[in-house]
Design a protein around this motif. Structure first.
Motif, PDB file in Angstrom:
ATOM      1  N   GLN A  58      -7.094   7.923  -0.806  1.00  8.87           N
ATOM      2  CA  GLN A  58      -7.823   6.657  -0.772  1.00  8.87           C
ATOM      3  C   GLN A  58      -9.271   6.834  -1.202  1.00  8.87           C
ATOM      4  OE1 GLN A  58      -7.129   5.222   3.199  1.00  8.87           O
ATOM      5  NE2 GLN A  58      -5.109   4.411   2.703  1.00  8.87           N
ATOM      6  N   ALA A  59      -9.905   7.913  -0.770  1.00  8.74           N
ATOM      7  CA  ALA A  59     -11.307   8.154  -1.103  1.00  8.74           C
ATOM      8  C   ALA A  59     -11.502   8.410  -2.595  1.00  8.74           C
ATOM      9  CB  ALA A  59     -11.843   9.331  -0.292  1.00  8.74           C
ATOM     10  N   SER A  60     -10.539   9.049  -3.232  1.00 13.94           N
ATOM     11  CA  SER A  60     -10.671   9.389  -4.646  1.00 13.94           C
ATOM     12  C   SER A  60     -10.045   8.344  -5.560  1.00 13.94           C
ATOM     13  CB  SER A  60     -10.036  10.753  -4.916  1.00 13.94           C
ATOM     14  OG  SER A  60      -8.635  10.685  -4.697  1.00 13.94           O
ATOM     15  N   ASN A  61      -9.639   7.233  -4.994  1.00 16.46           N
ATOM     16  CA  ASN A  61      -8.950   6.205  -5.771  1.00 16.46           C
ATOM     17  C   ASN A  61      -9.768   5.747  -6.981  1.00 16.46           C
ATOM     18  OD1 ASN A  61      -6.922   4.460  -6.469  1.00 16.46           O
ATOM     19  ND2 ASN A  61      -7.509   2.886  -5.006  1.00 16.46           N
ATOM     20  N   GLY A  62     -11.044   5.492  -6.811  1.00 19.95           N
ATOM     21  CA  GLY A  62     -11.874   5.001  -7.905  1.00 19.95           C
ATOM     22  C   GLY A  62     -12.125   6.041  -8.980  1.00 19.95           C
ATOM     23  N   THR A  63     -12.438   7.262  -8.579  1.00 17.24           N
ATOM     24  CA  THR A  63     -12.741   8.304  -9.563  1.00 17.24           C
ATOM     25  C   THR A  63     -11.489   8.896 -10.186  1.00 17.24           C
ATOM     26  OG1 THR A  63     -12.842   9.962  -7.815  1.00 17.24           O
ATOM     27  CG2 THR A  63     -14.915   8.921  -8.446  1.00 17.24           C
ATOM     28  N   ALA A  64     -10.361   8.782  -9.520  1.00 17.59           N
ATOM     29  CA  ALA A  64      -9.119   9.359 -10.048  1.00 17.59           C
ATOM     30  C   ALA A  64      -8.690   8.679 -11.340  1.00 17.59           C
ATOM     31  CB  ALA A  64      -8.008   9.258  -9.006  1.00 17.59           C
ATOM     32  N   LYS A  65      -9.039   7.414 -11.497  1.00 18.69           N
ATOM     33  CA  LYS A  65      -8.630   6.681 -12.698  1.00 18.69           C
ATOM     34  C   LYS A  65      -9.184   7.318 -13.961  1.00 18.69           C
ATOM     35  CE  LYS A  65      -8.239   2.358 -10.214  1.00 18.69           C
ATOM     36  NZ  LYS A  65      -8.813   1.059  -9.917  1.00 18.69           N
ATOM     37  N   ASN A  66     -10.348   7.958 -13.857  1.00 17.67           N
ATOM     38  CA  ASN A  66     -10.974   8.582 -15.017  1.00 17.67           C
ATOM     39  C   ASN A  66     -10.482  10.000 -15.268  1.00 17.67           C
ATOM     40  OD1 ASN A  66     -12.553   6.256 -15.248  1.00 17.67           O
ATOM     41  ND2 ASN A  66     -14.135   7.100 -13.916  1.00 17.67           N
ATOM     42  N   GLN A  67      -9.835  10.602 -14.279  1.00 17.50           N
ATOM     43  CA  GLN A  67      -9.462  12.010 -14.392  1.00 17.50           C
ATOM     44  C   GLN A  67      -7.964  12.251 -14.559  1.00 17.50           C
ATOM     45  OE1 GLN A  67     -11.164  14.113 -11.098  1.00 17.50           O
ATOM     46  NE2 GLN A  67     -13.240  13.587 -11.669  1.00 17.50           N
ATOM     47  N   PHE A  68      -7.144  11.244 -14.299  1.00 20.35           N
ATOM     48  CA  PHE A  68      -5.696  11.427 -14.383  1.00 20.35           C
ATOM     49  C   PHE A  68      -5.082  10.455 -15.381  1.00 20.35           C
ATOM     50  CE2 PHE A  68      -6.658  12.839  -9.989  1.00 20.35           C
ATOM     51  CZ  PHE A  68      -6.174  14.130 -10.074  1.00 20.35           C
ATOM     52  N   SER A  69      -3.963  10.851 -15.932  1.00 20.56           N
ATOM     53  CA  SER A  69      -3.220   9.972 -16.837  1.00 20.56           C
ATOM     54  C   SER A  69      -2.511   8.895 -16.020  1.00 20.56           C
ATOM     55  CB  SER A  69      -2.190  10.790 -17.617  1.00 20.56           C
ATOM     56  OG  SER A  69      -1.134  11.199 -16.761  1.00 20.56           O
ATOM     57  N   PRO A  70      -2.048   7.820 -16.671  1.00 22.70           N
ATOM     58  CA  PRO A  70      -1.311   6.789 -15.934  1.00 22.70           C
ATOM     59  C   PRO A  70      -0.088   7.342 -15.197  1.00 22.70           C
ATOM     60  CG  PRO A  70      -1.969   5.954 -18.068  1.00 22.70           C
ATOM     61  CD  PRO A  70      -2.324   7.419 -18.045  1.00 22.70           C
ATOM     62  N   ASN A  71       0.623   8.276 -15.814  1.00 28.20           N
ATOM     63  CA  ASN A  71       1.800   8.864 -15.147  1.00 28.20           C
ATOM     64  C   ASN A  71       1.392   9.660 -13.906  1.00 28.20           C
ATOM     65  OD1 ASN A  71       3.606   7.771 -16.917  1.00 28.20           O
ATOM     66  ND2 ASN A  71       3.842   9.627 -18.145  1.00 28.20           N
ATOM     67  N   GLN A  72       0.283  10.369 -14.007  1.00 25.81           N
ATOM     68  CA  GLN A  72      -0.191  11.130 -12.854  1.00 25.81           C
ATOM     69  C   GLN A  72      -0.630  10.192 -11.732  1.00 25.81           C
ATOM     70  OE1 GLN A  72      -3.126  13.400 -15.066  1.00 25.81           O
ATOM     71  NE2 GLN A  72      -2.008  15.307 -14.654  1.00 25.81           N
ATOM     72  N   LEU A  73      -1.279   9.093 -12.091  1.00 31.44           N
ATOM     73  CA  LEU A  73      -1.699   8.118 -11.084  1.00 31.44           C
ATOM     74  C   LEU A  73      -0.490   7.491 -10.394  1.00 31.44           C
ATOM     75  CD1 LEU A  73      -4.680   6.387 -12.927  1.00 31.44           C
ATOM     76  CD2 LEU A  73      -4.792   7.903 -10.933  1.00 31.44           C
ATOM     77  N   MET A  74       0.553   7.191 -11.173  1.00 29.82           N
ATOM     78  CA  MET A  74       1.774   6.638 -10.566  1.00 29.82           C
ATOM     79  C   MET A  74       2.406   7.661  -9.631  1.00 29.82           C
ATOM     80  SD  MET A  74       3.554   4.189 -13.460  1.00 29.82           S
ATOM     81  CE  MET A  74       4.641   5.444 -13.936  1.00 29.82           C
ATOM     82  N   ALA A  75       2.397   8.925 -10.028  1.00 26.40           N
ATOM     83  CA  ALA A  75       2.970   9.975  -9.186  1.00 26.40           C
ATOM     84  C   ALA A  75       2.169  10.119  -7.888  1.00 26.40           C
ATOM     85  CB  ALA A  75       3.003  11.304  -9.947  1.00 26.40           C
TER      86      ALA A  75
END
Length: 95
Positions: A58-75
């Motif tokens: 939850q804490a990294s939700n905002g910054t994760a969008k810039n560091q992971f691909s869409p598939n990684q975010l879905m995973a």
């Protein structure tokens, strides 16, 4: 020779499979809680680690969008959902 794993984790389990286990499941606790200290400790550790993981996701939700691909975010989203379900199952097992 390759070592056999201690236990096999299935890729999935269906409702029908779970339903088949219901008739043979014990109706009450099989052992007193005091007889399972190792399991109790492992479950406490699991709950603590799961809560920490959910907080970090939850804490990294905002910054994760810039560091992971869409598939990684879905995973990661699916992982979070499964961790939540695991905590709900743990809570249900303690009632």
């Amino acid at each position: 020779m390759a070592q056999q794993p201690e236990f096999v984790i299935p890729a999935a389990i269906s409702y029908q499979t779970l339903k088949q286990h219901l008739p043979t499941a014990p109706r009450g606790p099989a052992m007193a809680k005091s007889e399972l200290p190792a399991l109790e400790e492992a479950l406490r550790n699991y709950a603590a680690a799961s809560k920490l993981l959910l907080q970090e996701l939850q804490a990294s939700n905002g910054t994760a969008k810039n560091q992971f691909s869409p598939n990684q975010l879905m995973a990661l989203g699916a992982l979070g959902a499964h961790v939540q379900m695991g905590l709900q199952a743990l809570k249900a097992s303690q009632n």
